[in-house]
Design a protein around this motif. Structure first.
Motif, PDB file in Angstrom:
ATOM      1  N   ASP A 280      34.885  99.285  34.965  1.00  0.00           N
ATOM      2  CA  ASP A 280      35.480  98.714  36.177  1.00  0.00           C
ATOM      3  C   ASP A 280      36.385  97.531  35.868  1.00  0.00           C
ATOM      4  O   ASP A 280      37.226  97.170  36.689  1.00  0.00           O
ATOM      5  N   PHE A 281      36.212  96.909  34.702  1.00  0.00           N
ATOM      6  CA  PHE A 281      37.069  95.798  34.293  1.00  0.00           C
ATOM      7  C   PHE A 281      36.824  95.513  32.816  1.00  0.00           C
ATOM      8  O   PHE A 281      35.856  96.008  32.219  1.00  0.00           O
ATOM      9  N   ALA A 282      37.694  94.702  32.232  1.00  0.00           N
ATOM     10  CA  ALA A 282      37.526  94.319  30.832  1.00  0.00           C
ATOM     11  C   ALA A 282      38.110  92.936  30.608  1.00  0.00           C
ATOM     12  O   ALA A 282      39.099  92.553  31.237  1.00  0.00           O
ATOM     13  N   GLU A 283      37.481  92.200  29.710  1.00  0.00           N
ATOM     14  CA  GLU A 283      38.032  90.951  29.187  1.00  0.00           C
ATOM     15  C   GLU A 283      38.387  91.203  27.733  1.00  0.00           C
ATOM     16  O   GLU A 283      37.502  91.509  26.921  1.00  0.00           O
ATOM     17  N   VAL A 284      39.672  91.140  27.389  1.00  0.00           N
ATOM     18  CA  VAL A 284      40.089  91.442  26.025  1.00  0.00           C
ATOM     19  C   VAL A 284      40.727  90.216  25.384  1.00  0.00           C
ATOM     20  O   VAL A 284      41.171  89.291  26.057  1.00  0.00           O
ATOM     21  N   HIS A 285      40.794  90.264  24.060  1.00  0.00           N
ATOM     22  CA  HIS A 285      41.195  89.110  23.252  1.00  0.00           C
ATOM     23  C   HIS A 285      42.718  89.038  23.162  1.00  0.00           C
ATOM     24  O   HIS A 285      43.344  89.630  22.277  1.00  0.00           O
ATOM     25  N   PRO A 323      41.258  96.571  35.900  1.00  0.00           N
ATOM     26  CA  PRO A 323      41.628  95.150  35.784  1.00  0.00           C
ATOM     27  C   PRO A 323      41.246  94.582  34.417  1.00  0.00           C
ATOM     28  O   PRO A 323      40.143  94.823  33.922  1.00  0.00           O
ATOM     29  N   VAL A 324      42.180  93.860  33.812  1.00  0.00           N
ATOM     30  CA  VAL A 324      41.953  93.269  32.498  1.00  0.00           C
ATOM     31  C   VAL A 324      42.236  91.771  32.551  1.00  0.00           C
ATOM     32  O   VAL A 324      43.274  91.343  33.069  1.00  0.00           O
ATOM     33  N   ASN A 325      41.308  90.995  32.045  1.00  0.00           N
ATOM     34  CA  ASN A 325      41.423  89.535  31.966  1.00  0.00           C
ATOM     35  C   ASN A 325      41.570  88.883  33.332  1.00  0.00           C
ATOM     36  O   ASN A 325      42.481  88.098  33.588  1.00  0.00           O
ATOM     37  N   THR A 326      40.623  89.189  34.205  1.00  0.00           N
ATOM     38  CA  THR A 326      40.599  88.544  35.516  1.00  0.00           C
ATOM     39  C   THR A 326      40.382  87.040  35.401  1.00  0.00           C
ATOM     40  O   THR A 326      40.729  86.279  36.304  1.00  0.00           O
ATOM     41  N   SER A 327      39.809  86.599  34.281  1.00  0.00           N
ATOM     42  CA  SER A 327      39.590  85.164  34.062  1.00  0.00           C
ATOM     43  C   SER A 327      40.885  84.411  33.798  1.00  0.00           C
ATOM     44  O   SER A 327      40.940  83.191  33.899  1.00  0.00           O
TER      45      SER A 327
END
Length: 393
Positions: A280-285, A323-327
């Motif tokens: 559903d989402f990811a936080e990537v480097h 969604p990627v990198n919502t932060s």
């Protein structure tokens, strides 16, 4: 093997804080982590701790783990310092999960901290460079931005990736970071801003590079035996994957992929029993814009060579298919090296427990974090899942 759960996660604000120390930033992160636990927890309940840090600037290179954990009341328990460059606290999370799954402990703290903004530009470049191959990269004068610029150039040459496509990463992540009160660069930018920014290492410009940042982050990992004591909103660690590779970019077979990240992602998906379509989402480097585009391809979000069109399509915006990198990612939220991986877990925890504020996605159930060390010498991927069965029990 027991299941491991995240029951709390928190961070300090990321930025430049001349009045803070590595201990005070760590204390803030732990306080915020403890306060996020539904039923409360005391630091004295932690059985073991892992602290990710590179030790930028040489501060407390020996025993930084006890230096910060004793400061916050985690006393007398095993504490391990984890150093894997920018993937330090991502690996700290993995170590905590392994300790809990093995049955050695019921409550583990995974954390990271770094102070980077009190150094000169030359000193910061040195400390970033120590994560590259020493003889033929760092000592020959190659910078961290320079290494990723080589990767960007290769990707552009092989796949036709454009400066505009790199710049879409910055625009998206700054838009997300503008909604994150913990972000270092919490402002939005236009595509024109990002395309026309001053050059750093051709073809990368200022808006294609993350900032150097002060900050700390932490997560509490507990076993299935005690999870209900601490929370009504457990987040299960469904899959973990990690891999390493040659430290020097020039030593690898490809400049357009991070093989360690690809391998780590495949392992995490397999252990979690999911495919990329389940995310559903990811936080990537995204230390550099090209790193986010390569992550899309390495993790299977899109085929190799199609990351440029994929970002342009809007697929990774908050209202997109993934969604990627919502932060705000490293680009906007910031990159305090030792804290970055744990900080990604904070965002995953917040999204899965409905605590992400203005960034909150609509009912996400499965999220991923992707943390890379150096230019790809190490990588770790976690898959997190909201455990509705425990919630409903």
């Amino acid at each position: 093997m027991r299941d491991a759960y995240v029951v709390g996660a928190g961070q300090s604000k990321y930025g430049s804080f001349p009045d803070e120390s590595y201990r005070s930033l760590f204390e803030t992160a732990v306080q915020n982590t403890v306060s996020s636990v539904d039923h409360g927890i005391e630091t004295s309940e932690v059985d073991e701790a892992y602290v990710g840090t590179l030790g930028v600037g040489g501060r407390q290179l020996g025993l930084p783990g006890p230096a910060v954990t004793e400061h916050v009341g985690i006393a007398g328990v095993p504490v391990t310092r984890v150093e894997n460059a920018c993937a330090a606290s991502g690996y700290a999370v993995r170590q905590a999960v392994m300790a809990v799954r093995s049955g050695m402990v019921d409550v583990a703290l995974a954390s990271g901290v770094e102070v980077m903004t009190d150094l000169s530009g030359d000193a910061v470049r040195y400390w970033l460079g120590v994560s590259g191959e020493t003889e033929w990269e760092r000592m020959s004068g190659t910078t961290f931005a320079g290494v990723y610029a080589q990767m960007a150039s290769a990707h552009m040459r092989e796949y036709g990736t454009t400066t505009e496509q790199l710049s879409h990463v910055a625009v998206k992540n700054h838009a997300n970071g503008a909604k994150n009160p913990k972000a270092h660069l919490g402002f939005s930018c236009t595509l024109e801003d990002a395309v026309n920014a001053p050059p750093v290492a051709d073809p990368l410009n200022l808006y294609h590079c993350c900032p150097t940042t002060d900050g700390a982050a932490a997560a509490l990992i507990v076993s299935e035996d005690v999870v209900e004591k601490y929370t009504d909103t457990p987040v299960r660690v469904a899959g973990v994957g990690a891999a390493s590779d040659r430290v020097g970019l020039f030593q690898r077979d490809t400049y357009t992929s991070v093989p360690a990240a690809k391998a780590a992602g495949e392992s995490a998906y397999e252990e979690a029993g999911i495919t990329v379509d389940d995310l559903d989402f990811a936080e990537v480097h995204d230390c550099f814009a090209i790193a986010e585009l390569m992550a899309y391809e390495d993790l299977g979000f899109c085929p190799a060579g199609e990351a440029g069109p994929y970002i342009e399509s809007g697929a990774t915006r908050p209202d997109g298919e993934l969604p990627v990198n919502t932060s705000g990612g490293l680009k906007s939220k910031g990159h305090p090296i030792g804290a970055t991986g744990a900080g990604q877990v904070v965002e995953a925890f917040d999204q899965l427990t409905g605590r992400a504020g203005d960034r909150q996605l609509d009912d996400p159930k499965i999220g991923l974090t992707h943390n890379v060390g150096g230019s790809g010498g190490a990588a770790v991927v976690h898959v997190f899942e909201r455990d509705d069965e425990v919630i409903d029990a």
